[in-house]
Design a protein around this motif. Structure first.
Motif, PDB file in Angstrom:
ATOM      1  N   GLU A   9      37.472  31.888  39.680  1.00 18.14           N
ATOM      2  CA  GLU A   9      37.970  33.352  39.076  1.00 18.14           C
ATOM      3  C   GLU A   9      37.196  34.573  39.714  1.00 18.14           C
ATOM      4  O   GLU A   9      37.363  35.430  40.323  1.00 18.14           O
ATOM      5  N   ALA A  10      36.484  33.690  40.505  1.00 20.05           N
ATOM      6  CA  ALA A  10      35.199  34.482  41.219  1.00 20.05           C
ATOM      7  C   ALA A  10      35.796  35.062  42.765  1.00 20.05           C
ATOM      8  O   ALA A  10      36.107  35.985  43.237  1.00 20.05           O
ATOM      9  N   ALA A  11      36.269  33.853  42.938  1.00 25.41           N
ATOM     10  CA  ALA A  11      37.560  34.680  44.438  1.00 25.41           C
ATOM     11  C   ALA A  11      38.293  35.594  44.020  1.00 25.41           C
ATOM     12  O   ALA A  11      38.791  36.218  44.983  1.00 25.41           O
ATOM     13  N   LYS A  12      38.715  34.861  42.891  1.00 30.92           N
ATOM     14  CA  LYS A  12      40.241  36.488  42.629  1.00 30.92           C
ATOM     15  C   LYS A  12      39.132  37.781  42.981  1.00 30.92           C
ATOM     16  O   LYS A  12      40.167  39.306  42.968  1.00 30.92           O
ATOM     17  N   ASN A  13      38.586  37.604  42.135  1.00 31.88           N
ATOM     18  CA  ASN A  13      37.692  38.767  41.985  1.00 31.88           C
ATOM     19  C   ASN A  13      36.950  40.147  43.280  1.00 31.88           C
ATOM     20  O   ASN A  13      36.664  40.844  43.601  1.00 31.88           O
ATOM     21  N   ALA A  14      36.635  38.280  44.113  1.00 30.86           N
ATOM     22  CA  ALA A  14      36.509  39.465  45.352  1.00 30.86           C
ATOM     23  C   ALA A  14      37.076  39.606  45.936  1.00 30.86           C
ATOM     24  O   ALA A  14      37.326  41.087  47.068  1.00 30.86           O
ATOM     25  N   GLY A  67      45.353  23.836  45.755  1.00 30.34           N
ATOM     26  CA  GLY A  67      44.580  22.932  44.611  1.00 30.34           C
ATOM     27  C   GLY A  67      44.183  23.679  43.089  1.00 30.34           C
ATOM     28  O   GLY A  67      45.301  24.560  42.793  1.00 30.34           O
ATOM     29  N   PRO A  68      43.898  23.082  41.620  1.00 31.93           N
ATOM     30  CA  PRO A  68      43.330  23.956  40.664  1.00 31.93           C
ATOM     31  C   PRO A  68      42.584  24.960  40.860  1.00 31.93           C
ATOM     32  O   PRO A  68      42.178  25.218  42.213  1.00 31.93           O
ATOM     33  N   SER A  69      43.017  26.111  40.012  1.00 30.02           N
ATOM     34  CA  SER A  69      42.501  27.790  39.912  1.00 30.02           C
ATOM     35  C   SER A  69      41.422  27.920  38.704  1.00 30.02           C
ATOM     36  O   SER A  69      41.319  28.743  38.123  1.00 30.02           O
ATOM     37  N   SER A  70      41.317  26.928  37.791  1.00 31.35           N
ATOM     38  CA  SER A  70      40.327  27.259  36.683  1.00 31.35           C
ATOM     39  C   SER A  70      39.520  26.090  36.613  1.00 31.35           C
ATOM     40  O   SER A  70      39.421  25.006  37.095  1.00 31.35           O
ATOM     41  N   GLY A  71      38.495  26.098  35.808  1.00 35.10           N
ATOM     42  CA  GLY A  71      37.810  24.855  35.430  1.00 35.10           C
ATOM     43  C   GLY A  71      36.368  24.905  36.500  1.00 35.10           C
ATOM     44  O   GLY A  71      35.748  26.035  37.299  1.00 35.10           O
ATOM     45  N   ASN A  72      36.196  23.876  36.840  1.00 30.88           N
ATOM     46  CA  ASN A  72      34.546  23.958  37.066  1.00 30.88           C
ATOM     47  C   ASN A  72      35.480  23.577  38.794  1.00 30.88           C
ATOM     48  O   ASN A  72      34.566  23.701  39.220  1.00 30.88           O
ATOM     49  N   LEU A 111      47.600  34.923  51.157  1.00 25.45           N
ATOM     50  CA  LEU A 111      45.929  34.516  51.312  1.00 25.45           C
ATOM     51  C   LEU A 111      45.891  33.163  50.800  1.00 25.45           C
ATOM     52  O   LEU A 111      46.125  32.655  49.488  1.00 25.45           O
ATOM     53  N   ARG A 112      46.200  32.061  51.507  1.00 26.64           N
ATOM     54  CA  ARG A 112      45.881  30.677  50.834  1.00 26.64           C
ATOM     55  C   ARG A 112      44.049  30.135  50.678  1.00 26.64           C
ATOM     56  O   ARG A 112      43.903  30.092  51.937  1.00 26.64           O
ATOM     57  N   VAL A 113      44.230  29.567  49.219  1.00 25.11           N
ATOM     58  CA  VAL A 113      42.683  29.557  49.308  1.00 25.11           C
ATOM     59  C   VAL A 113      42.665  28.484  48.868  1.00 25.11           C
ATOM     60  O   VAL A 113      44.063  28.160  48.010  1.00 25.11           O
ATOM     61  N   THR A 114      42.020  27.519  49.652  1.00 19.58           N
ATOM     62  CA  THR A 114      41.860  26.111  49.366  1.00 19.58           C
ATOM     63  C   THR A 114      41.064  25.603  48.268  1.00 19.58           C
ATOM     64  O   THR A 114      39.741  26.203  48.255  1.00 19.58           O
ATOM     65  N   THR A 115      40.621  24.754  46.944  1.00 12.94           N
ATOM     66  CA  THR A 115      40.097  24.419  45.922  1.00 12.94           C
ATOM     67  C   THR A 115      39.871  23.201  45.641  1.00 12.94           C
ATOM     68  O   THR A 115      41.059  22.479  45.742  1.00 12.94           O
TER      69      THR A 115
END
Length: 815
Positions: free
Chosen positions: A763-768, A783-788, A809-813
């Motif tokens: 979530e913080a990444a989306k805001n940034a 990867g997962p887009s919520s939780g921890n 923009l590919r974001v790896t979590t």
């Protein structure tokens, strides 16, 4: 003698005067009023044109003559010839005073009541007649010449009287031997053969001194009726032998000039001609592929005031003056040029009017060492009309020297813009825009004409778009637009003047053009002119005009002033050194003439040239010792040479094949050394700091660039993280030579910088990301887009640009 002459005159003219009613005693007065002396003029002799071998041996290229005559001395003539002519023509030659009294009285009696004055002509009288004919033939005006010839040859008593008077006067001035020698040198022997030496060489292949009794008698038999008894006509041989055997040989025996044994041997010897065809013009020089060079020599004479006041006089003097002309032609190079030309360019059968020329000029001397083309020389219209492989036009030379009106030289002409560029303080390291485009003609300065208006759309060869290039690269790759943009910074008038300093001129004699298109070689110029210009570059900037004659010797063995080369400094040696530095790149691996490079260890430079529609192709280059131009193109027409197969290879490569083979052979004889080292300032230029204009408006950036001494060029918009409309960057940046073109690029505002997302929650990444101006729809989570879950990486990575609204923009979590 005066009293005897009076008797003779009375005897000869009385029958004729009786018819007219004139008193016979007037004859003496008539005789006394005639001229009493005739001076023999210099005899018309053939002119010989030679090339000289390295060992000093002279090789005859051709002879040019009206009368094929080689004048010889008394000791160069066989005694049999002298005895034969005296015995049969004038047995009392050595005892009379110019007139044989007894023979003349017999002739007079035989001519009674007739206007004919035939017979009784002594050798002295015949000599007088031949002198008069020679004088008549030397007259330039046709009407005057015909009238004089008619006067000298007409069958009449007054002509005979004049001959008698002049023969008497001749014998007062000259010895008998001198008169006989003059007669044998002037006498016609049929056709264009005159004089005993040329007759001996032509009819029997020997010198006059080596003639046998039978041969001497045969030639003297010819004198009686030169064109009826000449033995190069098979039908005349029997008649010649009949006169020899019935008149000449018996007379020689009767006068005790030969023995009975010599007589018997000569009578038993049939007349056997050994005809040696004599050179009768420059077509004979085709045997060593030098017909066009020979013709060029004749044109030099026709244009040189030293040979006469006008062209007709000069040509007549040339044909009759008996000159020996020693030329600059190098027979080894001529043979090498012919071999290369014959190997790659056909004389005929191409399906279009294909022409080619090779010319070599020696730097420092201007000597024309080789001149070859893909035709045989002939000035016979019937031959050139029926033989595609023959021509009278010398492709190598100007129109005034037997050449064409020239050929467009294409990019070989760029060297003069290069020279002017360097002269005006620019360098090879300067950067110019080489991309195609439309140029504003009003931006081309011309101090002579005031310039032009309008626009000029130009492409590079092969539609190349190399961008900003150094002048060295532009030269090696022959970038049209780079040279035109260089010319925009120069004066078109001065570019023309620089070309003229290198001896460049149009082949048709008109003035050189100086409009922007001429930078690319639209002037029509002869190959020899371009070879001489490149020779000047090789000669450290000193131009020497082409010269083809080493020495001229007249018929008396005296030297005649020959046309000399004139040398002048076209550009400073430092400029020439920088030119050779750039032009050596043309033959290097990335240059347009790498196929021409002999790769034989000898340094070379050069420049290619290709004209519109590829109708003309050129390569002109040089070592320190030799400069050679090769042209392959359309004599007339616009067939693409590049798109035509010529003897098994693409036509655009033919110039390279010819030049490479020829110069490899030429280098083997002449060698060559390294060219002078160019000054660093002319090669690299003076580096100046380029202002940092990033973030400026385009107008502010232009002011900063031009104030720093650079040429500004708007490079347009590019993707940038900067705000739309402000300057993003320039090319080049940092520093460049003063005067270089600097492109300035403005931002289109489409790029965003990826923030550092590592360690953030989805979530913080989306805001940034959205806070950085990157759309939420551009985010793709691996990867997962919520939780921890926490971000471990992004692609593009932090700090890298991404196009707003489109790129992903590919974001790896990891959870």
């Amino acid at each position: 003698m005066s009293a005897i002459a009076g008797i003779l005159v009375t005897a000869m003219v009385t029958p004729a005067l009786a018819v007219t009613g004139i008193a016979a005693n007037n004859s003496i007065g008539m005789f006394e009023n005639l001229p009493s002396y005739i001076k023999p003029d210099a005899l018309a002799q053939k002119t010989n044109i030679y090339a000289t071998k390295a060992d000093g041996t002279n090789v005859l290229l051709a002879s040019v003559f009206e009368q094929n005559r080689e004048e010889v001395g008394w000791d160069q003539i066989s005694p049999f010839v002298k005895d034969a002519v005296v015995a049969v023509e004038d047995p009392r030659f050595y005892s009379h005073g110019g007139v044989d009294v007894a023979a003349t009285l017999r002739a007079a009696a035989g001519n009674a009541l007739e206007t004919s004055a035939s017979g009784a002509s002594t050798i002295s009288m015949q000599y007088v007649r031949n002198i008069q004919v020679q004088k008549a033939e030397a007259i330039q005006d046709e009407a005057e010449r015909d009238a004089a010839y008619e006067e000298a040859t007409k069958t009449s008593i007054d002509r005979k009287l004049k001959e008698i008077k002049l023969a008497i006067g001749l014998e007062k001035e000259f010895s008998k031997d001198d008169i006989l020698l003059g007669y044998l040198n002037i006498a016609p022997f049929g056709g264009r053969v005159y004089g005993i030496q040329s007759a001996a060489q032509y009819y029997f292949g020997v010198n006059a001194t080596d003639l046998s009794v039978a041969q001497a008698a045969s030639l003297i038999a010819t004198v009686n009726a030169p064109n009826d008894l000449r033995i190069d006509e098979p039908d005349n041989v029997a008649d010649n032998q009949a006169r020899r055997d019935k008149d000449v040989l018996p007379a020689m025996l009767k006068e005790h000039k030969i023995t009975q044994a010599q007589y018997d041997e000569a009578i038993a010897t049939p007349v056997t001609p050994n005809i040696q065809i004599q050179s009768t013009g420059c077509q004979t020089a085709n045997e060593i592929s030098a017909g066009f060079f020979c013709d060029y020599i004749t044109r030099i004479v026709k244009n040189d005031a030293a040979f006469g006041p006008d062209e007709d006089s000069r040509w007549n003097n040339f044909k009759t003056g008996g000159y020996d002309i020693y030329t600059t032609l190098d027979l080894d190079l001529q043979a090498a040029g012919a071999a290369a030309m014959n190997a790659y360019v056909p004389k005929s059968g191409s399906g279009f009017d294909l022409g080619s020329s090779l010319v070599t000029v020696q730097p420092g001397t201007g000597k024309v060492l080789a001149m070859v083309q893909n035709k045989d020389f002939s000035d016979d219209p019937e031959v050139t009309a029926s033989n595609e492989g023959a021509s009278a036009i010398n492709y190598a030379t100007d129109y005034a020297y037997g050449g064409s009106t020239g050929f467009q030289v294409g990019s070989t002409y760029k060297i003069f813009t290069l020279a002017e560029w360097l002269k005006t303080g620019h360098s090879l390291g300067d950067v110019v825009n080489g991309n195609p485009g439309t140029l504003n003609l009003a931006q081309f300065r011309d101090s002579c004409t005031g310039g032009n208006g309008g626009s000029y759309s130009v492409k590079n060869d092969g539609n190349a778009a190399p961008g900003n290039v150094t002048v060295s690269t532009a030269t090696a790759q022959s970038v049209n637009l780079a040279f035109l943009r260089m010319a925009q910074k120069l004066d078109q008038c001065e570019i023309r003047k620089t070309a003229e300093a290198f001896g460049v001129h149009r082949a048709d004699g008109g003035p050189l053009g100086e409009n922007p298109a001429d930078v690319l070689g639209t002037n029509e110029i002869a190959p020899m002119t371009m070879a001489a210009a490149f020779a000047a570059v090789a000669n450290e900037g000193t131009y020497c005009s082409p010269v083809a004659i080493e020495r001229i010797v007249d018929a008396s063995g005296n030297d005649v002033p020959a046309p000399q080369t004139t040398c002048s400094q076209a550009v400073d040696p430092s400029i020439a050194a920088a030119m050779t530095t750039a032009l050596q790149g043309v033959l290097a691996g990335g240059g347009t003439a790498s196929a021409s490079n002999p790769n034989d260890g000898i340094p070379h430079f050069g420049k290619t040239g290709t004209t519109d529609s590829e109708k003309d192709t050129w390569f002109v280059g040089a070592s320190t010792e030799l400069a050679t131009a090769v042209w392959v193109g359309n004599v007339v027409g616009t067939v693409s040479i590049r798109n035509t197969d010529i003897m098994g290879q693409g036509g655009g490569n033919v110039r390279h094949s010819v030049w490479k083979q020829y110069m490899t052979d030429a280098d083997g004889k002449y060698g060559g050394t390294a060219f002078p080292t160019a000054q660093s300032s002319l090669v690299n230029g003076v580096k100046v700091t380029i202002p940092n204009v990033a973030g400026m408006t385009i107008d502010a950036a232009q002011d900063a660039i031009t104030n720093a001494g650079f040429d500004f060029q708007d490079g347009g918009q590019i993707d940038s993280t900067r705000a739309a409309g402000v300057v993003d960057s320039s090319s080049p940046s940092g520093s460049a030579t003063k005067g270089s073109t600097v492109q300035v690029f403005t931002s289109n505002g489409q790029l965003r910088t990826v923030p550092n997302l590592v360690g953030l929650s989805p979530e913080a990444a989306k805001n940034a990301i959205t806070g950085a101006g990157i759309g939420a729809g551009q985010i793709v989570f691996d990867g997962p887009s919520s939780g921890n879950a926490k971000v471990t990486a992004s692609n593009p990575a932090a700090g890298e640009p991404i196009r707003a609204g489109s790129d992903k923009l590919r974001v790896t979590t990891k959870g």
